[in-house]
Design a protein around this motif. Structure first.
Motif, PDB file in Angstrom:
ATOM      1  N   GLU A  41      47.619 -13.764 -44.275  1.00 41.90           N
ATOM      2  CA  GLU A  41      48.379 -13.133 -43.202  1.00 41.90           C
ATOM      3  C   GLU A  41      48.033 -11.651 -43.132  1.00 41.90           C
ATOM      4  O   GLU A  41      47.843 -10.987 -44.153  1.00 41.90           O
ATOM      5  N   SER A  43      48.519  -7.701 -42.759  1.00 36.72           N
ATOM      6  CA  SER A  43      49.546  -6.848 -43.338  1.00 36.72           C
ATOM      7  C   SER A  43      49.316  -5.404 -42.924  1.00 36.72           C
ATOM      8  O   SER A  43      48.190  -5.002 -42.611  1.00 36.72           O
ATOM      9  N   ARG A 111      55.077  -7.293 -51.774  1.00 35.93           N
ATOM     10  CA  ARG A 111      54.565  -7.075 -50.420  1.00 35.93           C
ATOM     11  C   ARG A 111      55.687  -6.624 -49.488  1.00 35.93           C
ATOM     12  O   ARG A 111      55.543  -5.659 -48.744  1.00 35.93           O
ATOM     13  N   ARG A 112      56.833  -7.313 -49.557  1.00 35.22           N
ATOM     14  CA  ARG A 112      57.964  -6.946 -48.698  1.00 35.22           C
ATOM     15  C   ARG A 112      58.453  -5.535 -48.998  1.00 35.22           C
ATOM     16  O   ARG A 112      58.791  -4.769 -48.087  1.00 35.22           O
ATOM     17  N   GLU A 115      55.792  -3.031 -47.593  1.00 35.16           N
ATOM     18  CA  GLU A 115      55.853  -3.021 -46.126  1.00 35.16           C
ATOM     19  C   GLU A 115      57.114  -2.330 -45.637  1.00 35.16           C
ATOM     20  O   GLU A 115      57.075  -1.585 -44.654  1.00 35.16           O
TER      21      GLU A 115
END
Length: 129
Positions: A41, A43, A111-112, A115
């Motif tokens: 995905e 990013s 990752r969350r 981000e």
């Protein structure tokens, strides 16, 4: 009973070793699975820097700089993340799956978090971009 590293080494040395054919089959299966894996995905996370030496007190810090170049950055210290031992069943096939799921869960949380830091920075410093 205290466990000593030499006891573990001795125990590991007694474990059965896979044959060359079994090793090749595992490598071949991994290559086929990689070829069939979905494309990752997209990013907003840029490539990281490693700003500190490997021998200093901040070694292991991963720095993600603002992609616009404003000087802002977000540091992550993966070695300081909260760690809980994953449940490891005795069955080696299940252990591999459980450890893989556990690693994927931690990677998703990281990752969350990164981000979210970038989204917050862009909302505050670069609105509309």
């Amino acid at each position: 009973m205290d466990a000593h590293p030499e006891d573990l080494d001795e125990w590991l040395a007694r474990l059965p070793k896979p044959s060359a054919a079994e090793q090749f089959a595992a490598i071949d299966a991994a290559r086929r699975a990689a070829a069939e894996a979905p494309i990752p995905e997209l990013s907003i996370i840029p490539s990281p820097d490693f700003p500190y030496s490997f021998t200093g007190p901040r070694s292991g810090t991963v720095r993600f700089r603002c992609s616009i170049g404003c000087g802002w950055f977000h540091d992550e210290r993966p070695d300081l993340e909260e760690w809980r031992p994953p449940p490891v069943p005795l069955d080696p096939e299940k252990a591999s799956r459980v450890l893989s799921e556990y690693a994927a869960e931690r990677a998703e949380q990281r990752r969350r978090r990164i981000e979210a830091a970038f989204e917050d920075h862009f909302e505050r410093s670069h609105p509309g971009r």
